[in-house]
Design an enzyme around this catalytic site. Structure first.
Site, short mmCIF file in Angstrom:
data_model
loop_
_atom_site.label_atom_id
_atom_site.label_comp_id
_atom_site.label_asym_id
_atom_site.label_seq_id
_atom_site.Cartn_x
_atom_site.Cartn_y
_atom_site.Cartn_z
N GLY A 280 -13.27 -38.68 -4.02
CA GLY A 280 -13.27 -39.44 -2.77
C GLY A 280 -14.35 -39.37 -1.88
N GLY A 281 -15.31 -38.93 -2.36
CA GLY A 281 -16.63 -38.61 -1.60
C GLY A 281 -17.23 -39.54 -1.02
N SER B 117 -16.60 -41.86 1.49
CA SER B 117 -16.52 -42.52 2.94
C SER B 117 -15.37 -41.38 3.47
CB SER B 117 -15.90 -43.88 2.86
OG SER B 117 -14.52 -43.87 2.43
N ASN C 64 -9.88 -34.36 -3.10
CA ASN C 64 -9.47 -35.31 -1.57
C ASN C 64 -9.00 -36.73 -1.68
OD1 ASN C 64 -10.76 -35.74 1.24
ND2 ASN C 64 -11.89 -37.04 0.08
N SER D 30 -1.16 -33.47 3.68
CA SER D 30 -1.13 -34.42 4.98
C SER D 30 -0.23 -33.84 5.78
CB SER D 30 -1.01 -35.72 4.58
OG SER D 30 -0.64 -36.21 5.87
N TYR E 240 3.28 -42.30 -0.56
CA TYR E 240 2.02 -41.35 0.32
C TYR E 240 2.61 -39.76 0.52
CZ TYR E 240 -1.77 -39.72 3.24
OH TYR E 240 -2.69 -39.09 3.64
N THR F 204 5.48 -38.55 0.11
CA THR F 204 6.22 -37.82 -0.81
C THR F 204 5.06 -37.32 -1.90
OG1 THR F 204 8.14 -39.47 -1.19
CG2 THR F 204 7.87 -38.13 -2.84
N LYS G 53 2.19 -36.46 -0.93
CA LYS G 53 1.47 -35.39 -0.20
C LYS G 53 2.18 -34.11 -0.01
CE LYS G 53 -2.44 -36.81 0.37
NZ LYS G 53 -3.82 -36.10 -0.05
N1 LIG Z 1 -7.67 -39.19 7.78
C1 LIG Z 1 -6.53 -38.66 8.23
O1 LIG Z 1 -5.95 -38.73 9.32
C2 LIG Z 1 -5.70 -37.70 7.03
C3 LIG Z 1 -4.54 -37.11 7.54
C4 LIG Z 1 -3.88 -36.34 6.66
C5 LIG Z 1 -4.37 -36.24 5.52
N2 LIG Z 1 -5.55 -36.84 4.87
C6 LIG Z 1 -6.03 -36.48 3.70
O2 LIG Z 1 -7.51 -36.15 3.73
C7 LIG Z 1 -7.99 -36.90 2.58
C8 LIG Z 1 -9.26 -37.89 2.88
O3 LIG Z 1 -8.48 -38.69 3.94
P1 LIG Z 1 -9.41 -39.80 4.54
O4 LIG Z 1 -8.63 -40.29 5.72
O5 LIG Z 1 -11.14 -39.54 4.47
O6 LIG Z 1 -9.32 -41.19 3.23
P2 LIG Z 1 -10.05 -42.42 3.38
O7 LIG Z 1 -9.21 -43.36 2.97
O8 LIG Z 1 -10.97 -42.75 4.42
O9 LIG Z 1 -10.98 -42.10 2.16
C9 LIG Z 1 -10.61 -41.79 0.82
C10 LIG Z 1 -11.71 -41.97 -0.11
O10 LIG Z 1 -11.14 -42.00 -1.56
C11 LIG Z 1 -11.62 -42.88 -2.11
N3 LIG Z 1 -10.61 -43.47 -3.23
C12 LIG Z 1 -9.39 -44.08 -2.93
N4 LIG Z 1 -8.70 -44.25 -4.07
C13 LIG Z 1 -9.67 -43.77 -5.12
C14 LIG Z 1 -9.53 -43.91 -6.44
N5 LIG Z 1 -8.50 -44.41 -7.21
N6 LIG Z 1 -10.48 -43.26 -7.20
C15 LIG Z 1 -11.67 -42.80 -6.53
N7 LIG Z 1 -11.74 -42.84 -5.37
C16 LIG Z 1 -10.72 -43.49 -4.56
C17 LIG Z 1 -11.80 -44.24 -1.13
O11 LIG Z 1 -12.89 -45.17 -1.60
C18 LIG Z 1 -12.31 -43.40 -0.03
O12 LIG Z 1 -13.85 -43.38 -0.04
C19 LIG Z 1 -6.96 -37.62 1.87
O13 LIG Z 1 -6.34 -36.67 0.69
C20 LIG Z 1 -5.83 -38.04 2.56
O14 LIG Z 1 -4.55 -37.85 2.34
C21 LIG Z 1 -6.37 -37.53 5.85
#
Ligand SMILES: NC(=O)c1ccc[n+]([C@@H]2O[C@H](COP(=O)([O-])OP(=O)(O)OC[C@H]3O[C@@H](n4cnc5c(N)ncnc54)[C@H](O)[C@@H]3O)[C@@H](O)[C@H]2O)c1
Length: 255
Positions: free
Chosen positions: A19-20, A22, A97, A149, A162, A164, A166
């Site tokens: 998930g790198g 964005s 990620n 999370s 989600y 559950t 996490k």
């Molecule tokens: N942003 C927050 O507030 C927050 C809070 C708690 C936890 N997190 C965790 O941090 C991590 C990153 O979160 P984020 O906010 O940057 O998420 P985001 O949704 O902004 O980015 C996630 C990335 O994963 C990619 N992705 C999604 N499904 C995919 C798939 N099936 N295969 C390959 N790539 C896929 C997306 O294209 C995207 O680039 C996640 O594990 C999320 O659960 C984020």
């Protein structure tokens, strides 16, 4: 942000990030490339992944390798890990990620949508760890960082698959840490609070959110992807050599 730590142990290290393209993942890619690491990353978003790799390549000690991969397709994920290993050498840092926090109502959830949610938020973390563990064993150790999370700890509703998944990530971490510890493979959960990514700002952050953050966090500042990446660097580097099976919460003091 002021100049941040440079970790000698991360130079030339083979790092795989899911998930790198964005959000937090893109900042992870940027910050690990800036450490001189050999970074392989996957994402569904081909345009964003290619653009990021092209943007970082000119100043990189090692240009990052992007592959368009759906992490819910375990065969494709395994193949991408094989490719990254072939290009960058045995993988000794894994950042699990990728996730998808799509909202859904209890009434609308089907067995199929439940399985799809678990597949994108939990299942791939195990299979990526399984795929890199032999590399880490052979190298005499490694670091796996599973992204959790705070949402389920805050009893946040509106996305039960989600939250559950996490919560299960933290159990996965502790299970793997026990089995892989004798091989000096460390497994930790990095637990972000509410991070101001493009997606969060576009979809969920409102006027009222600023007040919610002020009430919830002890430090009344917006949490940014760089705050999460700084912890990921530490957990990947040898500086955290005796940290394993733990949850590292970066949330400004909310939970
Ligand atoms: N942003 C927050 O507030 C927050 C809070 C708690 C936890 N997190 C965790 O941090 C991590 C990153 O979160 P984020 O906010 O940057 O998420 P985001 O949704 O902004 O980015 C996630 C990335 O994963 C990619 N992705 C999604 N499904 C995919 C798939 N099936 N295969 C390959 N790539 C896929 C997306 O294209 C995207 O680039 C996640 O594990 C999320 O659960 C984020």
């Amino acid at each position: 942000m002021t100049a941040s730590a440079q970790y000698p142990s991360l130079a030339d290290r083979s790092v795989f990030i899911t998930g790198g393209a964005s959000g937090i993942g893109a900042t992870l890619v940027k910050r690990f490339v800036a450490q001189g690491a050999r970074v392989g990353f996957v994402d569904l978003d081909e345009a964003a992944g290619k653009a990021l790799a092209a943007r970082l390549a000119p100043d990189a000690r090692h240009a990052p390798l992007f592959q368009r991969t759906d992490v819910t397709d375990i065969a494709a994920l395994r193949a991408a890990i094989d490719q990254a290993r072939a290009a960058n050498g045995p993988i000794t840092v894994l950042l699990n990620n990728a996730a998808n926090d799509t909202r859904h109502r209890i009434e609308d959830t089907t067995p199929e949508s439940w399985d799809a949610g678990v597949a994108v938020n939990l299942k791939h973390q195990f299979f990526a760890a399984q795929a890199v563990a032999p590399d880490m064993r052979a190298a005499g150790g490694g670091s796996i960082v599973n992204f959790g999370s705070v949402s389920w700890k805050l009893k946040q509703g509106g996305m039960p698959v989600y939250t559950t998944s996490k919560s299960a990530v933290q159990g996965l971490t502790r299970s793997l840490a026990r089995d892989l510890g004798p091989a000096k493979i460390r497994v930790n959960t990095l637990v972000p609070g509410w991070v101001m990514t493009e997606r969060q700002v576009r979809l969920w952050v409102t006027e009222a959110s600023r007040e919610e953050i002020a009430r919830g966090q002890c430090i009344n500042e917006l949490l940014m992807p760089d705050d999460i990446a700084s912890m990921a660097l530490f957990l990947a580097a040898d500086d955290s050599a005796m940290c394993t099976a733990q949850d590292f919460i970066v949330d400004g003091g909310w939970v």
